[in-house]
Design a protein around this motif. Structure first.
Motif, PDB file in Angstrom:
ATOM      1  N   TRP A 160      -7.592  -3.899  -6.831  1.00  0.00           N
ATOM      2  CA  TRP A 160      -6.876  -4.649  -5.636  1.00  0.00           C
ATOM      3  C   TRP A 160      -7.535  -5.602  -5.624  1.00  0.00           C
ATOM      4  CZ3 TRP A 160      -4.350  -0.735  -3.356  1.00  0.00           C
ATOM      5  CH2 TRP A 160      -4.728   0.062  -3.365  1.00  0.00           C
ATOM      6  N   GLN A 161      -6.280  -7.202  -4.195  1.00  0.00           N
ATOM      7  CA  GLN A 161      -6.321  -7.850  -3.723  1.00  0.00           C
ATOM      8  C   GLN A 161      -6.920  -7.725  -2.118  1.00  0.00           C
ATOM      9  OE1 GLN A 161      -2.670  -9.832  -4.076  1.00  0.00           O
ATOM     10  NE2 GLN A 161      -2.367  -9.394  -5.792  1.00  0.00           N
ATOM     11  N   ARG A 162      -7.576  -8.415  -1.772  1.00  0.00           N
ATOM     12  CA  ARG A 162      -7.936  -9.239  -0.791  1.00  0.00           C
ATOM     13  C   ARG A 162      -7.223  -8.654   0.424  1.00  0.00           C
ATOM     14  NH1 ARG A 162     -12.104 -13.287   0.442  1.00  0.00           N
ATOM     15  NH2 ARG A 162     -11.887 -12.580   2.337  1.00  0.00           N
ATOM     16  N   ALA A 163      -7.392  -8.532   1.692  1.00  0.00           N
ATOM     17  CA  ALA A 163      -6.381  -7.714   2.407  1.00  0.00           C
ATOM     18  C   ALA A 163      -5.496  -9.073   2.792  1.00  0.00           C
ATOM     19  CB  ALA A 163      -6.730  -7.129   3.617  1.00  0.00           C
ATOM     20  N   TRP A 164      -6.260 -10.148   2.834  1.00  0.00           N
ATOM     21  CA  TRP A 164      -6.357 -11.659   3.601  1.00  0.00           C
ATOM     22  C   TRP A 164      -6.495 -12.465   3.083  1.00  0.00           C
ATOM     23  CZ3 TRP A 164      -8.384  -8.166   6.387  1.00  0.00           C
ATOM     24  CH2 TRP A 164      -9.835  -7.858   7.805  1.00  0.00           C
ATOM     25  N   VAL A 183      -2.547   3.579  -4.432  1.00  0.00           N
ATOM     26  CA  VAL A 183      -3.789   4.170  -4.601  1.00  0.00           C
ATOM     27  C   VAL A 183      -4.345   5.511  -6.114  1.00  0.00           C
ATOM     28  CG1 VAL A 183      -5.072   6.019  -3.701  1.00  0.00           C
ATOM     29  CG2 VAL A 183      -3.918   4.423  -2.013  1.00  0.00           C
ATOM     30  N   TYR A 192       0.945  -1.177  -0.301  1.00  0.00           N
ATOM     31  CA  TYR A 192       0.285  -0.210   0.155  1.00  0.00           C
ATOM     32  C   TYR A 192       0.868   0.788  -0.125  1.00  0.00           C
ATOM     33  CZ  TYR A 192      -3.630  -2.854   1.260  1.00  0.00           C
ATOM     34  OH  TYR A 192      -5.005  -3.708   1.010  1.00  0.00           O
ATOM     35  N   SER A 193       0.634   1.982  -0.927  1.00  0.00           N
ATOM     36  CA  SER A 193       1.204   3.538  -1.050  1.00  0.00           C
ATOM     37  C   SER A 193       0.149   4.521  -1.275  1.00  0.00           C
ATOM     38  CB  SER A 193       2.649   3.325  -1.601  1.00  0.00           C
ATOM     39  OG  SER A 193       2.183   2.627  -2.615  1.00  0.00           O
ATOM     40  N   ALA A 194       0.482   5.390  -1.504  1.00  0.00           N
ATOM     41  CA  ALA A 194      -0.334   6.886  -1.926  1.00  0.00           C
ATOM     42  C   ALA A 194      -0.046   6.551  -3.448  1.00  0.00           C
ATOM     43  CB  ALA A 194       0.334   8.332  -1.945  1.00  0.00           C
ATOM     44  N   TYR A 252      -9.554   2.987 -11.716  1.00  0.00           N
ATOM     45  CA  TYR A 252     -11.632   2.405 -10.837  1.00  0.00           C
ATOM     46  C   TYR A 252     -11.010   1.019  -9.925  1.00  0.00           C
ATOM     47  CZ  TYR A 252     -12.810   5.174 -15.277  1.00  0.00           C
ATOM     48  OH  TYR A 252     -12.736   6.007 -16.073  1.00  0.00           O
ATOM     49  N   HIS A 253     -10.138   1.317  -9.466  1.00  0.00           N
ATOM     50  CA  HIS A 253      -9.651   0.537  -7.935  1.00  0.00           C
ATOM     51  C   HIS A 253     -10.376  -1.451  -8.289  1.00  0.00           C
ATOM     52  CE1 HIS A 253      -8.182   4.088  -5.689  1.00  0.00           C
ATOM     53  NE2 HIS A 253      -9.787   4.530  -6.137  1.00  0.00           N
ATOM     54  N   GLN A 254     -10.610  -1.291  -9.153  1.00  0.00           N
ATOM     55  CA  GLN A 254     -10.991  -2.873  -9.403  1.00  0.00           C
ATOM     56  C   GLN A 254      -9.784  -4.001  -9.373  1.00  0.00           C
ATOM     57  OE1 GLN A 254     -14.062  -3.348 -10.546  1.00  0.00           O
ATOM     58  NE2 GLN A 254     -13.819  -1.828  -9.708  1.00  0.00           N
ATOM     59  N   SER A 307      -6.428   4.034  -8.462  1.00  0.00           N
ATOM     60  CA  SER A 307      -7.947   5.206  -9.418  1.00  0.00           C
ATOM     61  C   SER A 307      -7.397   4.428 -10.876  1.00  0.00           C
ATOM     62  CB  SER A 307      -7.430   5.684  -8.621  1.00  0.00           C
ATOM     63  OG  SER A 307      -6.303   6.825  -9.429  1.00  0.00           O
ATOM     64  N   MET A 308      -6.341   4.753 -11.390  1.00  0.00           N
ATOM     65  CA  MET A 308      -6.853   4.580 -13.053  1.00  0.00           C
ATOM     66  C   MET A 308      -7.731   2.957 -13.814  1.00  0.00           C
ATOM     67  SD  MET A 308      -5.393   7.405 -14.307  1.00  0.00           S
ATOM     68  CE  MET A 308      -5.121   8.528 -12.514  1.00  0.00           C
ATOM     69  N   PHE A 366       0.538  -0.425   6.722  1.00  0.00           N
ATOM     70  CA  PHE A 366      -0.929  -0.582   6.797  1.00  0.00           C
ATOM     71  C   PHE A 366      -0.925   0.280   7.693  1.00  0.00           C
ATOM     72  CE2 PHE A 366      -5.074  -1.448   7.738  1.00  0.00           C
ATOM     73  CZ  PHE A 366      -5.785  -1.807   6.777  1.00  0.00           C
TER      74      PHE A 366
END
Lengths: 432, 1011
Positions: free
Chosen positions: A36-40, A25, A20-22, A32-34, A29-30, A125
């Motif tokens: 992202w993986q599961r956090a666990w 993110v 994770y980092s700015a 549309y945040h599709q 966002s490019m 995190f």
């Protein structure tokens, strides 16, 4: 107070999970945040692990994380009957401090404090550990004397602490009422600037994600129904999702510790009682630190969202129901309005209760048991959140090495037989 | 058809019959502009009547927001009301009744609503998905506090009052009733009436200013042949005349706790321009009800489509309410978007009020009386269509509409455009199950009505009406009657069920189409935002993102996205969020479950919960009978528990140290007089009293002679010292126990606990007599002379009145119980008289002692005097971790007794360890240096941190009698340290050096005890 920095082990998601980092993110966002993986992972229980941690709260997840990160034990699982962080981790008022009186307490809470410092980076995190200070108020000559004792001890333990007079308190906390004619006036206080708050849910999620990265299986909706033994040895855990074979079981289930202990025929000297808290509606910042008052049983802070977060003393009866009786918040709010008159025209938004597991000496149990391979970490009472990293760290050490380290050693179950108690009740009043 | 009124100031006001009184004009201010409204308006209805839709900014993106609802579920229209100390943030415009001079401001905008710089967040929204803050602000680590500072100031909603001292008063009422009815709509009113007619004591509470519930916002419904509101008025009139009924409008039942204990907040004067002094602002009702009927109604759900948060996008039921109840027309060109029949009634209301209406029905083939009526009225109906996107700047201006497929998940045709200035949306109803759920009632999912409704109850309660999923009015009324009847019966009141009235209104179906997330034609995640939680700016995409990232428990969803965590607690958003989560997970809604609903139903003032228990009523101040004398003689006081005790009596120009020194010297050279009335006193009687004392004290009591006193030490069961005091045998079966001032109540509790739970066989009776006796302690060599001059009628010689004994006598005619005991080491008498004689005794002794140098001394001098003698104070020398052995008091542990509390604990080997902290005396190297109490001892002050500490100073004073500084300390292995030197590093960097000595500094042989 522990002279050295704790061994943080492998930090920052060495397992290869996307960080994770700015920047991440912005990149996501490019799309549309599709992406992202599961956090666990939603792990299925395997038939056997090197160790099983019962309880997916902050302490349990921290234990699993440090077992993997520090001790290289990655074939382990955390099993949780509900959802991660659903017990006291997600119900407390998130106060973090290490300004304890007794040397044993100072050692473990300062150990924890050092782990808090840098935890967001360790876990990749943002747990929002906010060192905005914790100020404990004294309201009588007796409390001033106690405060002096405490601050002397804390300072000689190498932990930051300073005494403030009423005028300095007013300067530090402009919303507080220091009128000396009120029933219990503000006569002084002591401040730990390194203390503060953190985002409780994020602690559970952050540990879960980092532990998962190291290969730990995190299994929700999996309830322990029994502990299987052979003679005086643990051989596995019976769960609602089947039997799991293991030689080491770490039990970190707070209010329900006595219930799980009973499965192994162990009686714990723990009383479980409701502890209540509430928040107001969010408002623009009016309080930039944490205030605690033992004499009138209240503590207060303002969350980043703007809610005033208030907690009370424990209810006076034992219960496993996660709610309390109304007179407790009534009394606490009267005390709060005395100290912070601005609260009178704010409104209670949410109110809830948790079950705190309290030992007779108000100190925790981090201990082996008479049964080989069965370990308990419990009894944190009203103040366990602040200990989350430290508790997990030393408990992991205990499980990995089958002997307590110097910090954990005083917290043995045997102290209730020997009498070598660490009595935070008598000496510290209400410990939060 | 109604006409918009002529008044230019209320451009959207209709001239029609309504609940506002158009003869009573009221002026108010919103964001600096004056507006007018009418009596009966809420701030929301008055603003709408003035054509104002933009009333707030959202929490995260600072998007312009309008009025969504007409009730307590409002997430958007949050207002700061009032000025100065009366200001209150976050109030819902939909609940604020306007009055002349009302002053309201919008919130969370800088500098103004229309030009809010925070709206930049909305432009950057793409970078701020749910939970973005968990992923960012971590580098560099040292910057977090700065990032957080900015976050904190951007967050929060309204501003608290600038003047913090709330001038208002809040009261509490405790009461019982047979039936409590929560909710005063049709079902609740009928339940209350049914129960009331049976003779049951009934309380009915409703959060609105009038009873009637949603019927207040309806037209064209008749009940029993009369207009619905006339029928309501009749019920209200009947109940108002019944002495067994309490009707509480403006009262929210906000908490439902165990055993039918409910909390209600009554807003008594908030709606009044002038608040009568005799009335509180609010009243907290704490009600224990035998039975409850929950009839809280239902909340309409928004539809989740792009742009659904624009001002002008409202709930359909609310639009109807504004037209019918408040005669305010929210728009002239209306789009009604619905998945159910009910919104057609809003379409008709808009149409009748003169608006142009298009009904966009998500259902492909809507049928029924309401649809026919709308068609007949010439209203445009687009069935099988959805509003795909709403556009507008500070208010909705146009919409894109498109045909959709049967499941409302895909766009199935070309876009149609319509201009509009209001959208009335309806996504179906959610029963307000909050109280039922707070009381641990279970919920079940209704597959047809698409809602959670109550199933089994846990407490003694019944659910009626829309809150039970019974949306049809006639059925709801019937259910109200039935629940009222059952509640009354269960409470023990026989009753016959009233007949159900006839209801005349068009038939409608209550089975909406499941359409939780209107498609927008873009890829997932892309396209304009469709909001689920308006206040916290949670979008449908945020819910899906949470699911994608594994936050799949409904609790994780809530905590990760903050959906449902706003001040509205998700009343309009929770079900939509759940449904979208279920969709994202491929689950059914009931499998996803709900979050726990908790107190309060709506936010409730903290001031009202604190009530009157603030200021000096927070905790009683206990004063002794001699208090007036101390005050008039310039005493300074200290808090000891609840007591205020005279600390010292400074004379003109004296410092505290000078005053204390003078008092201490007097007690040893002439005489001192201490007010000791605060000592705990417990009267102990019964044939087993001596046996009882044998068990609770460490020493023996059975052989104590009548009239003799003995010092006792009480231990906790862990062997640690808990309290001490002198107890005297007044008769064979009668003792007088004294305890420490602060410990009195705890000791009594402790003794009672043992008696009641462990030793019920003992016949012992305990009575607190602390306040029945006033006590003056006369101490010093002149004590006998003073008592003789005071006219004591007994012989004071040591042979007839020996140390540690008690005598009944008279002093100056006052009956007294005199104990010859000493906490100073001097000849000393604790003189107890009936409390009412306390002041007389005190003044009499002061007068009689004037010639003998009598000097009143306070608690500080008492502390010094006892420290000179090495006497401990429990709570100062002890802290719950100290044994009698640690104190060097092994002599008080009976070896002969079979048992006493703490005996077994003391037998543990660790109790005898040499390195336990043990009580010692200290003499500083520099006799004038007083070590601060609490300072810790080390052997080597130059060692690095953390230092190896030996223990702490418990008491420390300058002793004027000895002329040097004395202290007591608990040091590890202290008993074997006599003569050794220890160091005390202080907070200011100084180090004090001291020698370990015996704890008895003065008169070690005790020769002064007889004067």
């Amino acid at each position: 107070m522990a002279d050295n920095q704790p061994d943080r082990g492998q930090r920052g998601l060495p397992g290869g999970k996307p960080r994770y980092s700015a920047f991440a993110v912005a990149k996501n966002s490019m799309s549309y945040h599709q992406d992202w993986q599961r956090a666990w992972r939603d792990a299925e229980p395997k038939s056997e692990y090197d160790a099983v941690i019962i309880g997916g709260g902050g302490h349990g997840l921290a234990t699993a994380y440090y077992l993997a990160a520090v001790h290289g034990m990655t074939n382990i699982a955390v099993i949780e009957k509900g959802w991660l962080g659903g017990g006291n981790t997600g119900r407390n008022t998130t106060i973090i401090r290490s300004n304890y009186l007794w040397d044993e307490s100072a050692a473990i809470y300062e150990h924890s404090m050092k782990l808090w410092e840098g935890l967001s980076q360790d876990l990749n995190f943002n747990v929002m550990f906010s060192q905005r200070g914790v100020l404990t108020i004294a309201h009588s000559e007796h409390e001033l004397r106690e405060m002096s004792r405490r601050v002397h001890a804390i300072r000689l333990n190498g932990i930051d602490s300073e005494i403030l007079g009423p005028a300095e308190i007013k300067k530090f906390v402009p919303t507080i009422n220091i009128d000396q004619s009120i029933r219990y006036p503000v006569m002084g206080g002591f401040l730990q600037r390194r203390g503060g708050t953190a985002r409780h849910d994020a602690v559970a999620w952050g540990y879960a994600r980092a532990a998962d990265d190291l290969g730990v299986d995190i299994i929700q909706k999996c309830e322990v129904t029994g502990l299987r033994r052979q003679g005086r040895k643990i051989v596995g855990v019976e769960t609602s999702r089947g039997f799991i074979k293991t030689k080491k079981v770490g039990c970190v289930v707070a209010g329900h510790s006595s219930v799980v202990a009973a499965m192994a025929g162990i009686r714990l000297p723990i009383a479980s009682r409701p502890l209540q808290a509430l928040v107001s509606e969010p408002i623009k910042p009016i309080l930039d630190t944490v205030i605690m008052s033992n004499a009138v049983h209240m503590y207060i802070s303002q969350s980043d969202k703007g809610e005033m977060v208030l907690g009370a003393g424990v209810d006076k009866y034992n219960s496993y129901a996660q709610r309390g009786s109304f007179p407790v918040p009534e009394h606490m709010l009267a005390a709060a309005v005395e100290l912070f008159p601005v609260l009178s025209r704010l409104r209670m938004l949410r109110h809830w209760g948790g079950i705190v597991d309290t030992c007779p000496d108000a100190s925790p149990i981090i201990s082996k048991t008479d049964i080989e391979g069965l370990y308990f970490d419990c009894g944190w009472g009203t103040g366990g959140f602040k200990a989350t990293p430290g508790s997990g760290h030393v408990f992991a050490d205990l499980i990995a090495n089958d002997r307590p380290n110097k910090i954990a050693a005083p917290y043995t179950l045997d102290r209730f037989r020997s009498g070598l108690l660490i009595d935070e009740h008598g000496a510290a009043g209400v410990a939060h | 058809m109604f006409k918009i009124g002529k008044s230019t100031s209320q451009i959207a006001r209709l001239t029609k019959n309504s609940r506002v009184d158009q003869k009573r004009k009221i002026s108010f201010t919103f964001d600096g502009t004056s507006y007018s409204g009418y009596a009966g308006d809420t701030l929301a209805s008055a603003l709408l009547a003035n054509g104002v839709h933009l009333v707030g900014r959202s929490f995260k993106y600072h998007r312009p927001r309008g009025i969504l609802s007409a009730g307590s579920e409002e997430p958007n229209a949050l207002i700061r009301l009032g000025k100065g100390a009366y200001a209150e943030p976050n109030l819902r415009a939909t609940q604020i009744e306007i009055f002349d001079g009302l002053y309201a401001e919008s919130q969370n905008r800088v500098p103004s609503l229309s030009l809010d710089i925070g709206a930049i967040n909305s432009v950057l929204a793409r970078f701020f998905p749910a939970g973005f803050y968990y992923k960012t602000f971590m580098w560099p680590a040292s910057m977090w506090m700065k990032y957080e500072h900015v976050i904190r100031h951007a967050a929060g909603l309204g501003k608290a009052a600038d003047d913090h001292n709330d001038p208002d008063r809040y009261e509490k009422t405790h009461t019982h009733c047979d039936v409590l009815v929560a909710g005063g709509g049709a079902a609740g009113l009928m339940a209350a009436l049914q129960a009331a007619r049976s003779g049951a004591r009934v309380i009915i509470a409703d959060e609105q200013n009038e009873f009637g519930g949603w019927l207040l916002g309806e037209a064209n419904i008749s009940i029993d042949g009369t207009p619905a509101l006339d029928w309501i008025a009749k019920i209200i009139d009947e109940m108002a005349a019944m002495p067994n009924v309490t009707m509480l409008p403006r009262t929210t039942v906000f908490g439902y706790m165990d055993s039918n204990y409910l909390t209600l907040n009554e807003r008594v004067t908030d709606h009044l321009p002038e608040r009568p002094a005799h009335l509180p602002r609010q009243r907290l009702w704490k009600v224990r009800a035998k039975q409850t009927v929950l009839a809280q109604g239902a909340h309409e759900r928004p539809l989740v489509f792009a742009g659904n948060d624009l001002p002008g996008v409202m709930l359909a039921g609310a639009v109807r309410t504004y037209i019918n109840r408040y005669a305010a027309l929210p728009g002239q060109r209306a789009i009604v978007m619905t998945n159910n029949d009910d919104a057609y009634r809003t379409g008709m209301a808009l149409h009748d009020a003169g608006a142009r209406v298009t009904i966009v029905d998500l259902r492909a083939e809507p049928k029924g009386a309401l649809i026919r009526a709308a068609t007949n009225a010439g209203i445009e109906i687009l069935a099988g269509h959805a509003v795909i996107t709403a556009h507008g700047n500070h208010r909705v201006a146009r919409v894109e509409i498109a045909p959709i497929d049967d499941t409302a998940t895909a766009i199935a045709g070309d876009f149609i455009h319509r201009d509009c200035d209001v959208i009335a949306m309806s996504g179906g109803l959610s029963p307000a199950v909050h109280l039922h759920s707070q009381a641990r009632g279970k919920l079940q999912w209704d597959d047809k009505k698409l809602c959670f409704k109550p199933s089994t109850t846990h407490e003694a309660s019944f659910n009626a009406g829309a809150g039970n999923g019974t949306f049809d009015l006639a059925s709801a009324i019937k259910e109200g009657i039935r629940c009222g009847a059952r509640a009354a019966s269960a409470a023990g009141f026989k009753n016959t069920m009233a007949d159900s009235p006839s209801v005349a209104m068009p038939k409608q179906s209550w089975t909406p189409l499941a359409a939780w997330n209107i498609p927008n034609g873009h890829a997932e995640g892309a396209g304009p935002k469709a909001f689920v939680d308006f206040q916290n700016d949670v979008t449908a995409n945020d819910v899906r993102l949470a699911a994608r990232e594994g936050y799949q428990s409904v609790e994780h969803l809530k905590r990760y996205t903050t959906t449902g965590m706003g001040t509205d607690q998700g009343k309009t958003s929770n079900i939509n969020a759940l449904a979208i989560l279920a969709d994202a997970l491929g689950n059914e809604i009931p499998e996803v479950g709900t979050t726990t609903l908790r107190m309060p139903y709506t936010p409730s003032n903290l001031g009202a919960i604190a009530g009157r228990d603030i200021g000096h009523l927070f905790d009683p101040v206990r004063l002794t009978r001699m208090d007036d004398w101390h005050r008039s003689h310039g005493a300074t006081f200290e808090h000891v528990g609840q007591w205020m005790r005279a600390w010292y009596y400074p004379q003109e120009g004296e410092t505290m140290a000078e005053a204390v020194n003078r008092e201490v010297l007097a007690a040893r050279t002439t005489a001192g007089l201490l007010d000791a009335s605060t000592l705990g006193k417990i009267d102990i009687r019964g044939p087993d009293a001596a046996e009882f004392l044998d068990r609770v004290y460490t020493n023996g009591w059975s052989k104590l002679a009548v009239g003799r006193c003995r010092y006792g030490l009480m231990l906790k069961d862990d062997g640690m010292v808990m309290d001490d005091g002198v107890t005297t045998r007044l008769g064979k079966n009668h003792f007088h126990m004294t305890t420490t001032t602060g410990g009195a109540a705890g000791v009594l509790d402790w003794l009672e606990e043992w008696l009641q739970t462990e030793w019920p066989d003992l016949q012992v009776y305990l009575t607190s007599v602390t306040e029945q006796w006033a006590v003056a302690t006369l101490s010093g060599p002149n004590a006998n002379k003073i008592l003789q001059d005071a006219g004591i009628d007994i012989d004071l010689s040591p042979t007839s009145f020996p140390f540690m004994s008690m005598q009944n006598c008279h002093i100056g005619g006052l009956p007294a119980r005199v104990f010859r005991i000493s906490f100073t080491g001097e000849l000393s008498y604790e003189i107890n008289v009936a409390a009412r004689h306390g002041l007389a005794l005190w003044t009499h002794l002061m007068k009689s002692g004037a010639a003998h140098g009598i000097t009143p001394y306070g608690t500080e001098a008492m502390h010094v005097l006892r420290a000179e003698k090495g006497f401990i104070i429990v709570g100062q020398e002890t802290d719950g971790s100290v044994t009698p052995h640690d104190l060097g008091m092994d002599w008080i542990i009976s070896k002969a007794k079979p048992d006493f509390i703490g005996k077994r604990a003391l037998a543990r080997t660790t109790m005898a360890y040499d390195d336990r902290k043990q009580l010692v005396g200290l003499k500083t190297k520099d006799p004038q240096q007083v070590i601060p109490e609490g300072a810790h001892a080390v052997r080597d002050p130059n060692q690095p941190l953390p230092m190896d500490m030996l223990g702490q100073v418990t008491s420390s004073y300058h002793s004027p009698n000895l002329g040097y500084s004395i202290a007591m300390a608990l040091l590890k292995g202290g008993h074997n340290m006599h003569g050794q030197t220890v160091f005390f590093p202080l907070l200011d960097g100084r180090v004090i050096e001291a020698e370990v000595v015996d704890t008895v500094f003065f008169d070690p042989k005790g020769e002064r005890i007889n004067g």
